[in-house]
Design a protein around this motif. Structure first.
Motif, PDB file in Angstrom:
ATOM      1  N   GLU A 196       0.893  -1.145  -0.081  1.00  0.00           N
ATOM      2  CA  GLU A 196      -0.099   0.093  -0.129  1.00  0.00           C
ATOM      3  C   GLU A 196       0.894   1.340  -0.072  1.00  0.00           C
ATOM      4  O   GLU A 196       0.498   2.351  -0.711  1.00  0.00           O
ATOM      5  N   HIS A 197       1.978   1.253   0.857  1.00  0.00           N
ATOM      6  CA  HIS A 197       2.853   2.372   0.932  1.00  0.00           C
ATOM      7  C   HIS A 197       4.020   2.424   0.042  1.00  0.00           C
ATOM      8  O   HIS A 197       4.716   3.265   0.152  1.00  0.00           O
ATOM      9  N   PHE A 198       4.218   1.309  -0.667  1.00  0.00           N
ATOM     10  CA  PHE A 198       5.294   1.273  -1.580  1.00  0.00           C
ATOM     11  C   PHE A 198       5.390   2.401  -2.742  1.00  0.00           C
ATOM     12  O   PHE A 198       4.518   2.437  -3.340  1.00  0.00           O
ATOM     13  N   PRO A 199       6.304   3.364  -2.506  1.00  0.00           N
ATOM     14  CA  PRO A 199       6.354   4.557  -3.418  1.00  0.00           C
ATOM     15  C   PRO A 199       6.878   4.196  -4.717  1.00  0.00           C
ATOM     16  O   PRO A 199       6.969   5.249  -5.567  1.00  0.00           O
ATOM     17  N   HIS A 200       7.383   3.302  -5.265  1.00  0.00           N
ATOM     18  CA  HIS A 200       7.825   3.020  -6.495  1.00  0.00           C
ATOM     19  C   HIS A 200       7.007   2.085  -7.311  1.00  0.00           C
ATOM     20  O   HIS A 200       7.584   1.479  -8.136  1.00  0.00           O
ATOM     21  N   LYS A 201       5.719   2.218  -7.421  1.00  0.00           N
ATOM     22  CA  LYS A 201       4.754   1.414  -7.985  1.00  0.00           C
ATOM     23  C   LYS A 201       4.565   2.221  -9.265  1.00  0.00           C
ATOM     24  O   LYS A 201       4.715   3.417  -9.439  1.00  0.00           O
ATOM     25  N   THR A 202       4.284   1.493 -10.396  1.00  0.00           N
ATOM     26  CA  THR A 202       4.184   1.943 -11.926  1.00  0.00           C
ATOM     27  C   THR A 202       2.584   2.394 -11.672  1.00  0.00           C
ATOM     28  O   THR A 202       1.736   2.286 -10.759  1.00  0.00           O
ATOM     29  N   PHE A 203       2.164   3.182 -12.554  1.00  0.00           N
ATOM     30  CA  PHE A 203       0.696   3.821 -12.624  1.00  0.00           C
ATOM     31  C   PHE A 203      -0.112   2.560 -12.810  1.00  0.00           C
ATOM     32  O   PHE A 203      -1.158   2.875 -12.073  1.00  0.00           O
ATOM     33  N   GLU A 204       0.113   1.766 -13.730  1.00  0.00           N
ATOM     34  CA  GLU A 204      -0.796   0.704 -13.721  1.00  0.00           C
ATOM     35  C   GLU A 204      -0.901  -0.336 -12.740  1.00  0.00           C
ATOM     36  O   GLU A 204      -1.772  -0.547 -12.180  1.00  0.00           O
ATOM     37  N   GLN A 205       0.167  -0.542 -11.910  1.00  0.00           N
ATOM     38  CA  GLN A 205       0.076  -1.087 -10.498  1.00  0.00           C
ATOM     39  C   GLN A 205      -0.780  -0.325  -9.491  1.00  0.00           C
ATOM     40  O   GLN A 205      -1.530  -1.038  -8.872  1.00  0.00           O
ATOM     41  N   GLU A 206      -0.571   0.994  -9.437  1.00  0.00           N
ATOM     42  CA  GLU A 206      -1.180   1.771  -8.507  1.00  0.00           C
ATOM     43  C   GLU A 206      -2.896   1.751  -8.710  1.00  0.00           C
ATOM     44  O   GLU A 206      -3.707   1.556  -7.939  1.00  0.00           O
ATOM     45  N   GLN A 207      -3.182   1.796 -10.096  1.00  0.00           N
ATOM     46  CA  GLN A 207      -4.364   1.530 -10.304  1.00  0.00           C
ATOM     47  C   GLN A 207      -5.192   0.489 -10.189  1.00  0.00           C
ATOM     48  O   GLN A 207      -6.456   0.345  -9.716  1.00  0.00           O
ATOM     49  N   ALA A 208      -4.536  -0.802 -10.452  1.00  0.00           N
ATOM     50  CA  ALA A 208      -4.907  -1.961 -10.256  1.00  0.00           C
ATOM     51  C   ALA A 208      -5.158  -2.127  -8.456  1.00  0.00           C
ATOM     52  O   ALA A 208      -6.091  -2.536  -8.196  1.00  0.00           O
ATOM     53  N   PHE A 209      -4.397  -1.504  -7.629  1.00  0.00           N
ATOM     54  CA  PHE A 209      -4.271  -1.621  -6.131  1.00  0.00           C
ATOM     55  C   PHE A 209      -5.567  -0.673  -5.876  1.00  0.00           C
ATOM     56  O   PHE A 209      -6.284  -1.278  -5.027  1.00  0.00           O
ATOM     57  N   ARG A 210      -5.801   0.442  -6.260  1.00  0.00           N
ATOM     58  CA  ARG A 210      -7.202   0.998  -6.091  1.00  0.00           C
ATOM     59  C   ARG A 210      -8.226   0.436  -6.491  1.00  0.00           C
ATOM     60  O   ARG A 210      -9.213   0.183  -5.672  1.00  0.00           O
ATOM     61  N   ARG A 211      -8.402  -0.402  -7.664  1.00  0.00           N
ATOM     62  CA  ARG A 211      -9.589  -1.255  -8.077  1.00  0.00           C
ATOM     63  C   ARG A 211      -9.814  -2.302  -6.946  1.00  0.00           C
ATOM     64  O   ARG A 211     -10.942  -2.663  -6.671  1.00  0.00           O
ATOM     65  N   LYS A 212      -8.624  -2.877  -6.440  1.00  0.00           N
ATOM     66  CA  LYS A 212      -8.923  -3.800  -5.553  1.00  0.00           C
ATOM     67  C   LYS A 212      -9.391  -3.300  -4.176  1.00  0.00           C
ATOM     68  O   LYS A 212     -10.195  -3.839  -3.704  1.00  0.00           O
ATOM     69  N   LEU A 213      -8.993  -2.177  -3.776  1.00  0.00           N
ATOM     70  CA  LEU A 213      -9.465  -1.385  -2.675  1.00  0.00           C
ATOM     71  C   LEU A 213     -10.652  -1.159  -2.489  1.00  0.00           C
ATOM     72  O   LEU A 213     -11.870  -1.434  -1.694  1.00  0.00           O
ATOM     73  N   GLU A 214     -11.235  -0.716  -3.891  1.00  0.00           N
ATOM     74  CA  GLU A 214     -12.571  -0.223  -4.111  1.00  0.00           C
ATOM     75  C   GLU A 214     -13.509  -1.480  -3.933  1.00  0.00           C
ATOM     76  O   GLU A 214     -14.613  -1.433  -3.605  1.00  0.00           O
ATOM     77  N   ALA A 215     -13.129  -2.600  -4.694  1.00  0.00           N
ATOM     78  CA  ALA A 215     -13.933  -3.854  -4.798  1.00  0.00           C
ATOM     79  C   ALA A 215     -14.188  -4.324  -3.281  1.00  0.00           C
ATOM     80  O   ALA A 215     -14.961  -5.056  -3.386  1.00  0.00           O
ATOM     81  N   ALA A 216     -12.896  -4.333  -2.487  1.00  0.00           N
ATOM     82  CA  ALA A 216     -13.194  -4.856  -1.217  1.00  0.00           C
ATOM     83  C   ALA A 216     -13.982  -3.658  -0.247  1.00  0.00           C
ATOM     84  O   ALA A 216     -14.152  -3.864   0.980  1.00  0.00           O
ATOM     85  N   GLY A 217     -14.362  -2.694  -0.640  1.00  0.00           N
ATOM     86  CA  GLY A 217     -15.141  -1.424   0.038  1.00  0.00           C
ATOM     87  C   GLY A 217     -14.243  -0.846   0.938  1.00  0.00           C
ATOM     88  O   GLY A 217     -14.870  -0.315   1.890  1.00  0.00           O
ATOM     89  N   LYS A 218     -13.259  -0.669   0.757  1.00  0.00           N
ATOM     90  CA  LYS A 218     -11.954  -0.164   1.696  1.00  0.00           C
ATOM     91  C   LYS A 218     -11.761   1.571   1.167  1.00  0.00           C
ATOM     92  O   LYS A 218     -12.060   1.660  -0.001  1.00  0.00           O
ATOM     93  N   ILE A 219     -11.885   2.335   1.952  1.00  0.00           N
ATOM     94  CA  ILE A 219     -11.658   3.727   1.515  1.00  0.00           C
ATOM     95  C   ILE A 219     -10.180   3.986   1.011  1.00  0.00           C
ATOM     96  O   ILE A 219      -9.333   3.394   1.442  1.00  0.00           O
ATOM     97  N   ILE A 220     -10.422   4.860  -0.220  1.00  0.00           N
ATOM     98  CA  ILE A 220      -9.115   5.020  -0.840  1.00  0.00           C
ATOM     99  C   ILE A 220      -8.709   6.572  -0.358  1.00  0.00           C
ATOM    100  O   ILE A 220      -9.471   7.527  -0.447  1.00  0.00           O
ATOM    101  N   HIS A 221      -7.368   6.763   0.105  1.00  0.00           N
ATOM    102  CA  HIS A 221      -7.065   8.209   0.623  1.00  0.00           C
ATOM    103  C   HIS A 221      -6.643   9.016  -0.617  1.00  0.00           C
ATOM    104  O   HIS A 221      -5.757   8.515  -1.351  1.00  0.00           O
TER     105      HIS A 221
END
Length: 77
Positions: free
Chosen positions: A52-77
């Motif tokens: 979640e806090h790894f600052p060296h993610k690619t844009f695509e990896q970040e977007q996939a992570f956000r979609r995963k959080l949204e699907a789990a119903g977790k709040i995105i900061h």
């Protein structure tokens, strides 16, 4: 499983536990396992973060992570 071929050098078989280096808003550190390390060169010590806090993610990896959080119903900061 055999231990043949394993190093006998001092410290070679020591496990180092590293947790996420991210500091939360209240000043405490994230309590997640730091499985994602980064160092700009072998001369610089590795810093560790959870995914979640790894600052060296690619844009695509970040977007996939956000979609995963949204699907789990977790709040995105």
């Amino acid at each position: 499983m055999s231990i043949e071929g394993h190093s006998s050098a001092p410290g070679a078989n020591v496990i180092v536990e590293h947790y996420c280096e991210h500091r939360l808003a209240d000043g405490t550190r994230c309590k997640e396992w730091g499985g994602w390390g980064h160092s700009p060169s072998p001369a610089v010590p590795t810093r560790w973060w959870c995914w979640e806090h790894f600052p060296h993610k690619t844009f695509e990896q970040e977007q996939a992570f956000r979609r995963k959080l949204e699907a789990a119903g977790k709040i995105i900061h």
